[in-house]
Write a protein that holds these residues in place. Structure first.
Motif, short mmCIF file in Angstrom:
data_model
loop_
_atom_site.label_atom_id
_atom_site.label_comp_id
_atom_site.label_asym_id
_atom_site.label_seq_id
_atom_site.Cartn_x
_atom_site.Cartn_y
_atom_site.Cartn_z
N PRO A 81 0.80 -1.30 0.05
CA PRO A 81 -0.21 0.18 -0.09
C PRO A 81 1.15 1.17 0.56
O PRO A 81 1.97 1.46 0.96
CB PRO A 81 -0.73 -0.18 1.50
N ASN A 82 0.31 2.75 -0.61
CA ASN A 82 1.10 3.68 -1.07
C ASN A 82 2.34 3.51 -0.72
O ASN A 82 3.25 4.54 -1.02
CB ASN A 82 1.03 3.96 0.72
N ILE A 83 3.04 2.19 -1.99
CA ILE A 83 4.46 2.29 -2.31
C ILE A 83 4.21 3.39 -3.59
O ILE A 83 5.90 3.97 -3.66
CB ILE A 83 4.76 0.87 -2.79
N SER A 84 3.93 3.78 -3.93
CA SER A 84 4.32 5.14 -5.24
C SER A 84 4.73 5.87 -4.97
O SER A 84 4.64 6.59 -5.03
CB SER A 84 2.43 5.30 -5.52
N ALA A 85 4.11 6.24 -3.42
CA ALA A 85 4.15 7.78 -2.56
C ALA A 85 5.96 7.76 -2.78
O ALA A 85 6.05 9.31 -3.54
CB ALA A 85 4.09 8.14 -1.47
N PRO A 86 6.83 7.10 -2.29
CA PRO A 86 8.45 6.94 -2.75
C PRO A 86 9.20 6.91 -4.17
O PRO A 86 9.75 7.27 -3.70
CB PRO A 86 8.81 5.64 -1.50
N TRP A 87 8.23 6.18 -4.41
CA TRP A 87 8.52 6.06 -6.27
C TRP A 87 8.01 7.37 -7.03
O TRP A 87 9.34 7.94 -7.66
CB TRP A 87 7.58 4.80 -6.72
N VAL A 88 7.38 8.53 -6.38
CA VAL A 88 6.80 9.48 -7.24
C VAL A 88 7.74 10.63 -6.48
O VAL A 88 9.08 11.50 -6.85
CB VAL A 88 5.19 9.89 -6.72
N TYR A 89 8.38 10.28 -5.50
CA TYR A 89 8.79 11.19 -4.62
C TYR A 89 10.42 10.76 -5.16
O TYR A 89 11.18 12.85 -5.46
CB TYR A 89 8.65 11.13 -3.00
N SER A 90 11.03 9.90 -5.28
CA SER A 90 11.74 9.82 -6.30
C SER A 90 12.41 10.42 -7.35
O SER A 90 13.15 11.19 -7.78
CB SER A 90 12.43 8.55 -5.62
N LEU A 91 11.15 9.85 -8.07
CA LEU A 91 11.05 10.86 -9.54
C LEU A 91 11.62 12.17 -9.59
O LEU A 91 11.43 13.09 -10.12
CB LEU A 91 9.98 9.73 -10.62
N LEU A 92 10.12 12.86 -8.75
CA LEU A 92 10.28 14.15 -8.64
C LEU A 92 11.62 14.35 -7.99
O LEU A 92 12.30 15.86 -8.21
CB LEU A 92 9.25 14.95 -7.61
N THR A 93 12.23 14.15 -6.56
CA THR A 93 13.30 14.56 -6.44
C THR A 93 14.71 14.50 -7.71
O THR A 93 15.53 15.41 -7.60
CB THR A 93 13.71 13.55 -5.03
N GLY A 130 21.36 11.08 -2.52
CA GLY A 130 20.98 11.09 -0.43
C GLY A 130 19.69 11.13 -0.32
O GLY A 130 18.86 9.98 0.45
N VAL A 131 18.72 12.21 -0.91
CA VAL A 131 17.94 12.74 -0.53
C VAL A 131 16.61 10.89 -1.29
O VAL A 131 15.95 10.91 0.61
CB VAL A 131 16.74 13.75 -1.22
N ILE A 132 16.39 11.12 -2.12
CA ILE A 132 16.11 10.04 -2.41
C ILE A 132 16.76 8.59 -1.96
O ILE A 132 15.48 8.25 -1.40
CB ILE A 132 16.36 9.33 -4.10
N ALA A 133 17.75 7.96 -1.50
CA ALA A 133 17.85 7.26 -0.38
C ALA A 133 16.78 7.12 1.24
O ALA A 133 16.80 5.95 1.47
CB ALA A 133 19.42 6.63 0.22
N ALA A 134 17.17 7.92 1.40
CA ALA A 134 16.63 8.62 2.20
C ALA A 134 14.80 8.38 2.15
O ALA A 134 14.15 7.49 3.77
CB ALA A 134 16.82 10.59 3.39
N LEU A 135 14.30 9.04 1.36
CA LEU A 135 12.77 8.90 0.88
C LEU A 135 12.37 7.21 1.68
O LEU A 135 11.14 6.88 2.19
CB LEU A 135 12.73 9.60 -0.29
N TRP A 136 13.35 6.55 0.54
CA TRP A 136 13.17 5.05 0.98
C TRP A 136 13.16 4.39 2.44
O TRP A 136 12.37 3.47 2.76
CB TRP A 136 13.34 4.38 -0.25
N VAL A 137 13.94 5.05 2.84
CA VAL A 137 14.22 4.74 4.22
C VAL A 137 12.83 5.18 5.01
O VAL A 137 12.58 3.79 5.67
CB VAL A 137 15.53 4.58 5.18
N LEU A 138 12.73 6.09 5.35
CA LEU A 138 11.58 6.81 5.77
C LEU A 138 10.58 6.53 6.08
O LEU A 138 9.50 5.68 6.29
CB LEU A 138 11.16 8.14 5.82
N PHE A 139 10.10 6.00 4.29
CA PHE A 139 9.09 5.09 3.81
C PHE A 139 9.08 3.41 4.44
O PHE A 139 8.00 3.09 5.17
CB PHE A 139 8.72 4.58 2.44
N ALA A 140 10.31 2.76 4.30
CA ALA A 140 10.43 1.64 5.24
C ALA A 140 10.11 1.68 6.25
O ALA A 140 9.06 0.43 7.71
CB ALA A 140 11.37 0.69 5.31
#
Length: 408
Positions: A81-93, A130-140
């Motif tokens: 659920p909501n894995i699109s969030a870090p994916w879209v945030y990563s693309l935008l970043t 680094g921001v993209i990596a942090a986004l996935w860690v925070l989502f996890a």
């Protein structure tokens, strides 16, 4: 009626078409990429062109994956659920960082040519990576079990770790937009910019200003949730509209300098081809036929073939021209108030018409120098567009009182 109620009028209208709304900028960006693709393929060795193509592809991906239907599909395929969030945030970043790198390289030169560009590029890549990596860690680490396709930012604004993720991507986006907007503003003020580049930068400036408005709307809505208030309409309705307008403006900004210069060059070639038509038609009457047609010939090839044909026919004809008639015609044109350059073109047109009419004249082999005449076929052809003026020049050149009035 309160401010929020008034704002919800147009916002609700946009919301009714929300599903297709996101595809509008995606279509514009895809069209811009399609327009640019032939040039990118033809000039693949140009790193800036490749970077523009990659940037447009990345921006298009952002709007494809941010559409609610795509969000649902990604969540279903992955089963998260909501894995699109870090994916879209990563693309935008990644898009923000790529824009920043491209603007730096576009303005200051390629990384392999500039030490400052290399340092700035490394800094941007490392920070935004680094921001993209942090986004996935925070989502996890976050607990976000309820799927939200439109209002995830405000729905989970107070959820641990997801709260930090939302704030992180918005701050990264805001920082990139601020820095890029400042670079563009300073660049626009530079003297000597090409007109197409200046207009492209203006569209980019508008696009990044809209990006900042998007960030302000999102941050305000999220901040309102933190304080127990509800300003979700800013995130749900106003922010998407700003994002779409920003994407279109940025796409135009990146494409306009290249497309404008290309179209300007196409127009210049076609105009030169058309302006040679009067002289070309005159040379056809001398030669007896014109340039054989070539299927699918480019504009450059058609212009070259027309110029070559004109010079090939004009060369033997020019050797039979009367130099004294040229001098009298030049003086006559000056006497009519024309400038030296236009007067020379009119005088050349007069002697060429005289040589065409005197078809029986013989080439003596030691005629006048034809270099200037063959080089200025465009000016001569434009002069032939005004037969009334040429007749007046010929009449004055033939008048006994004007034969000695030669002026340089």
């Amino acid at each position: 009626m309160g401010f929020a109620d008034a704002a919800m009028g147009p916002a609700s209208f946009l919301s009714e078409f929300y599903t297709s709304f996101w595809w509008i900028p995606a279509g514009v960006l895809a069209a811009a990429l399609a327009i640019k693709l032939p040039t990118i393929i033809r000039l693949w060795t140009d790193p800036l062109l490749r970077a523009v193509g990659g940037l447009l592809l990345l921006a298009c991906a952002v709007f494809v994956f941010v559409a609610p239907s795509t969000i649902v599909w990604v969540n279903r395929v992955t089963g998260v659920p909501n894995i699109s969030a870090p994916w879209v945030y990563s693309l935008l970043t990644a898009f923000c960082g790529s824009c920043l790198v491209l603007i730096i390289a576009w303005r200051d030169g390629l990384p392999e040519h500039s030490a400052s560009t290399r340092r700035a590029t490394r800094w941007v890549v490392s920070v935004y990576g680094g921001v993209i990596a942090a986004l996935w860690v925070l989502f996890a680490l976050a607990d976000v079990p309820v799927e939200r396709t439109r209002d995830l930012d405000t729905y989970y604004a107070r959820t641990p770790f997801m709260r930090e993720e939302i704030l992180l991507y918005l701050l990264a986006h805001t920082t990139a937009s601020l820095v890029t907007a400042k670079l563009i503003r300073n660049w626009i003020r530079t003297d000597g910019l090409d007109a197409w580049l200046r207009w492209g930068l203006k569209f980019l400036g508008v696009g990044y200003a809209l990006n900042l408005a998007f960030d302000a709307a999102k941050l305000t809505a999220v901040g309102a949730r933190w304080t127990g208030h509800d300003l979700d309409w800013l995130s749900l309705h106003l922010a998407p509209a700003l994002a779409c307008l920003s994407a279109v403006s940025i796409a135009v900004g990146f494409i306009l300098p290249h497309a404008g210069q290309y179209l300007h060059e196409r127009w210049r070639i076609r105009l030169a081809h058309r302006r040679l038509r009067p002289l070309y038609r005159l040379m056809r009457t001398v030669h007896g036929s014109g340039v054989p047609p070539v299927l699918r010939a480019s504009a450059e090839l058609r212009l070259t073939r027309r110029e070559t044909f004109i010079r090939d026919v004009l060369l033997p004809l020019a050797r039979r021209t009367d130099e004294r008639l040229r001098e009298r015609s030049y003086a006559a044109a000056l006497g009519l108030g024309f400038g030296p350059e236009r007067a020379r073109a009119l005088a050349a047109a007069v002697v060429i018409l005289d040589a065409v009419e005197d078809a029986g004249a013989r080439d003596t082999g030691h005629g006048p120098d034809t270099t200037e005449l063959l080089r200025e076929i465009g000016a001569v052809s434009r002069a032939l567009r005004h037969p009334d003026v040429i007749r007046e020049v010929r009449a004055r050149a033939a008048a006994p009182g004007d034969t000695a009035a030669v002026t340089e």
